[in-house]
Scaffold this motif. Sequence first.
Motif, short mmCIF file in Angstrom:
data_model
loop_
_atom_site.label_atom_id
_atom_site.label_comp_id
_atom_site.label_asym_id
_atom_site.label_seq_id
_atom_site.Cartn_x
_atom_site.Cartn_y
_atom_site.Cartn_z
N LEU A 103 47.92 81.15 36.82
CA LEU A 103 47.95 79.87 36.65
C LEU A 103 47.75 78.73 37.65
N SER A 104 48.15 79.14 38.85
CA SER A 104 47.91 78.39 39.83
C SER A 104 46.32 78.08 40.17
N LEU A 105 45.58 79.31 40.07
CA LEU A 105 44.09 79.15 40.12
C LEU A 105 43.56 78.32 38.81
N GLN A 125 54.23 75.84 31.92
CA GLN A 125 54.17 77.43 31.76
C GLN A 125 54.77 78.01 33.08
N MET A 126 54.49 77.40 34.27
CA MET A 126 55.17 78.08 35.30
C MET A 126 56.77 78.02 35.52
N THR A 127 57.30 76.85 34.56
CA THR A 127 58.63 76.77 34.55
C THR A 127 59.18 77.93 33.74
N ALA A 128 58.40 78.33 32.58
CA ALA A 128 58.72 79.07 31.50
C ALA A 128 58.67 80.44 32.31
N LEU A 129 57.63 80.65 33.12
CA LEU A 129 57.46 82.02 33.77
C LEU A 129 58.80 82.26 34.72
N LEU A 130 59.19 81.18 35.50
CA LEU A 130 60.30 81.29 36.44
C LEU A 130 61.38 81.46 35.70
N ALA A 131 61.77 80.90 34.50
CA ALA A 131 62.96 80.98 33.72
C ALA A 131 63.01 82.50 33.24
N SER A 132 61.80 83.15 32.70
CA SER A 132 61.89 84.50 32.23
C SER A 132 62.17 85.28 33.39
#
Length: 185
Positions: A103-105, A125-132
């Motif tokens: 996602l960063s790329l 999307q990064m927040t959702a990944l982090l929460a997961s």
Amino acid sequence: MRHVLSSVLALHWAAVFALLAFICMDGSRGIAAALGVLGLSIQGSRFPGLDNAAVVAPLAIALLTVAVLFCWAFVETLLNAAARPDAGEGVARIAFICASFLLSLILVGGVTQGIDGLFMIVAIQMTALLASYVAVMAERRSTFAAVTLPEGDVRTASRMAMGAAHSSLLSRISGRPENKPRGRR
């Protein structure tokens, strides 16, 4: 003990990244359609570099690789959760790291192409990944703590909790105030 949340989240992210890879492989509007699924509407004619096979193919392969990692974490959790409480933890960690890196790329590539609004989509999307990731690791840690806690400690903690509940109940029934710490009322 089963890791239900870990399994569901791994399967969810595997499906998300697999669908993004599938959508991205559409030659005429691949990356634009994949970004559209994420919530960003861009016109493919404005960014002709996004339709290039040299851009689309590596991105689709990277998305598919992340999907395979999440699928591997899902299978590892289902098959080995009963035998080992930390089953699939390493694979899940690698899958979340690779997804964040990808996602960063995408963010860096989109910024260099001049795509507006991509930062907010990637941040969500990064927040959702982090929460997961936090939810998966919390579930694994709680399962690991429940399995490795000595039986004597569990009984002692249970007796202490039942004693506190009993004392509280008696003080409420009698109308007296509950004991404060160090024996004061």
